[in-house]
Design an enzyme around this catalytic site. Sequence first.
Site: not given
Length: 347
Positions: A68, A115, A138, A146
């Site tokens: 992301g 992402g 992460e 996520d």
Amino acid sequence: MDFDGGDEIRFERLGRAGVVTLTRPQALNAVTHRMVMALGVALRAWERDDGVDVVVVKAEGRAFSAGGDILHIYEAGRAGKPPVEFFADEYRLNARINSFKKPYVALIDGIVMGGGVGISFHGSHRVMTENAQFAMPEVGIGFFPDVGASHLLPDLGGSFGMYLALTGNRIRYGDALWSGLATHTIKAEDQTSFLDRLVLTGDPEAVLRGFFVQAKRETDRPTLEAISRHFAQPSLQDVIDSLDRAAGTDEFAAKTLATMRTRSPTSLRVAWRQISAGQTLSMDECMKMEFRILNRMLAGHDFYEGIRAAIIDKGSKPQWRPASLDAVGEADVEAYFAPLGEQELQV
């Protein structure tokens, strides 16, 4: 056909296919809010369009997508406006891809992380070339795996998903295929002909039969057995203890333990609980759980500290708070998973 992705993402109708191309090569195709919204609109339209038999997602440049737009998230959060809406829309998109009613082919040539994983690995066909590398790194930046990792990673055999979540280590296409993350592997040089054939027929299964090249597993059997043994333990502390006991004589255990000791203790505790919980949850339930965690992470310390160390003051050592696993209590972990009331994610 314009779904208004600006110069960040391109949409084309080619033959029987809706083709999506990520067009931010200079930013390693990091996923932005605009890209998320445009892709969501395109998928809604193409799902209803009888002329579209298959959706293909690919990317320009040397990365599929390195994650992301972390720097934007960091700056917005530091300014007191954490971009919660970006994540809500991104997680809804991840769930939509998971339930998409037509074949969804991600063509992955280069690195895919964070992402980027969310917009590729929830589709029906995850096709990787020898240039592909997968990671969910992460925990190394004080965040958590996520974009549906709690749905994706528990399904991998031999506790391989838990290993990937708690170390953030990268794997290549052979391990991805062996573990079930990838469904197919093809040669990088065949991508253009693969795509040409696919848009003509709209049938990924038939086309992949002609291009599939079996990739060899990169990780040897003793290491896979060690991963399975250490990461199947009933608690995070048991995982650490198991690695610790073996570290004196086993290079893999020593190296893995050293890696985990550089990660955010809070992130490790949360990720262990999240991936364990994901085993029994649907994709939509996983996204709701991740959205709960996300809200607490964006209000916490370690995420901003992790980004500072990795990106702002490149290569400096993050000062995690709390600094040790022992100092992260059960109640601290529990708080990340608590309901959000009216703020719950509506998938």
